[in-house]
Scaffold this active site. Structure first.
Site, PDB file in Angstrom:
ATOM      1  CG  HIS A  77       7.621   4.153   9.120  1.00 14.51           C
ATOM      2  ND1 HIS A  77       7.008   5.307   8.707  1.00 14.51           N
ATOM      3  CD2 HIS A  77       8.931   4.289   8.825  1.00 14.51           C
ATOM      4  CE1 HIS A  77       7.919   6.103   8.179  1.00 14.51           C
ATOM      5  NE2 HIS A  77       9.104   5.507   8.250  1.00 14.51           N
ATOM      6  CG  LEU A  94      -1.896   1.157   1.251  1.00 20.97           C
ATOM      7  CD1 LEU A  94      -3.226   0.701   0.723  1.00 20.97           C
ATOM      8  CD2 LEU A  94      -2.060   1.756   2.616  1.00 20.97           C
TER       9      LEU A  94
END
Ligand SMILES: NC(=[NH2+])NCCC[C@H](N)C(=O)O
Length: 343
Positions: free
Chosen positions: A229, A126
């Site tokens: 992240h 993605l």
């Protein structure tokens, strides 16, 4: 904005998009040859939707701005991970030790290697162009895949996972890799990450053979286990609101969490319905609920828009019908854009 299967003509634009990615997005390589191979692989997978079982096919999708023809995002599904070559992960196992002599109890976390030759379906790859983040594009991109899965469930495994990008900085440094991986593999994280997409044999050859005690890792590495992240946090939240959960599996390189959900328990898969378009109107009232809507034939195209469903069909706006190239009587698969609790 619409989502559709990748086509050969998207290659240049997609490759440019991949140049904007930072480190840690394993399946969006910057290398053109690898990318081209993945697009080709995906084209083959889309050719055969009605008569296939999960054998590791890759399905890549693109997010397109129909007015400009610009490709501004991408996402993908791998029908099955692990086969002849296993799928690797660390399981974070809790271990308790008692001492009667000292009268104490100690809890340890241990990383044990999981090698799965018969793995689940995996969603991934993605990426959304930074200029197009916000405004619900990420949701559209991520969730559209579940309408595809709902339409062709037999192409997929009963369990779906997402390996979320872990803690990696702008320079490609991962605290977990520095504490563990580098000692075994002897190369930098970005290199290992890229190699793992081409040939995983080096993992089999060099991965630690014994469990690893988390207590022995430096604090920064310890703290990064199962963390995503910063840019991946919204994607994690979104998947969790659709039913995905972390179940103690993390990536072997950067310790990013692996989320999982039963295929048929994913909110969109569970809720989605298939009905014909019975009416196309100029504009439904503003308070109408927003839906994710997929055209099935002749090609799979997903958009979002207002929709009213009746037992015998749905009513949609002209603009959505045009975006999805839908006419009266054609069937759509649709589900509410957001689960009730987040409305
Ligand atoms: N971040 C990484 N590249 N990790 C290595 C690949 C791990 C992945 N689960 C696989 O088995 O393919």
């Amino acid at each position: 904005m619409i989502i559709r299967p990748v086509e050969q003509r998207d290659l240049d634009q997609l490759h440019q998009l991949a140049q904007l990615t930072q480190y840690g997005l394993t399946t969006l390589p910057k290398d053109r040859a690898i990318f081209e191979k993945r697009v080709k692989q995906s084209l083959r997978s889309f050719e055969d939707l009605n008569d296939a079982d999960p054998q590791g096919q890759l399905y890549l999708f693109v997010l397109e701005e129909p007015t400009s023809g610009k490709i501004v995002g991408t996402c993908g599904i791998v029908s099955k991970v692990g086969g002849f070559k296993p799928f690797y992960a660390f399981r974070v196992v809790k271990e308790i030790q008692h001492s009667t002599v000292l009268g104490s109890q100690h809890e340890h976390e241990v990383l044990t290697l999981l090698k799965n030759h018969d793995g689940p379906t995996e969603i991934g790859s993605l990426f959304l162009h930074p200029d197009y983040r916000g405004g619900g594009n990420g949701r559209l991109l991520s969730l559209s895949r579940f309408l595809f899965i709902a339409q062709w469930p037999k192409l997929f495994e009963k369990e779906v996972i997402a390996e979320m990008r872990g803690v990696v900085d702008q320079q490609g440094n991962s605290p977990f890799w520095e504490a563990l991986g580098v000692h075994f593999f002897g190369i930098e994280f970005p290199h290992a990450d890229m190699l793992s997409l081409i040939n995983k044999d080096f993992i089999e050859e060099l991965i630690p053979r014994h469990p690893v005690y988390v207590d022995l890792l430096p604090d920064e590495a310890k703290a990064s286990i199962a963390q995503v992240h910063t840019n991946t946090a919204p994607a994690r939240k979104l998947l969790e609101s659709e039913g995905f959960q972390y179940n103690d599996l993390v990536d072997i390189f950067e310790a990013g969490p692996v989320l999982h959900c039963e295929r048929d328990a994913i909110r969109i898969v569970r809720e989605s319905q298939l009905l014909p378009v019975k009416e196309i109107t100029p504009e439904l009232p503003t308070e109408t609920s927003l839906f994710l809507v997929a055209a099935i034939e002749p090609t799979f195209r997903v958009g979002k828009g207002k929709l009213v469903s009746h037992e015998d069909g749905v009513v949609i706006d002209r603009s959505l019908a045009d975006e999805l190239r839908l006419g009266l009587g054609q069937v759509v698969r649709f589900a509410r854009l957001k689960p009730p609790q987040t409305l």
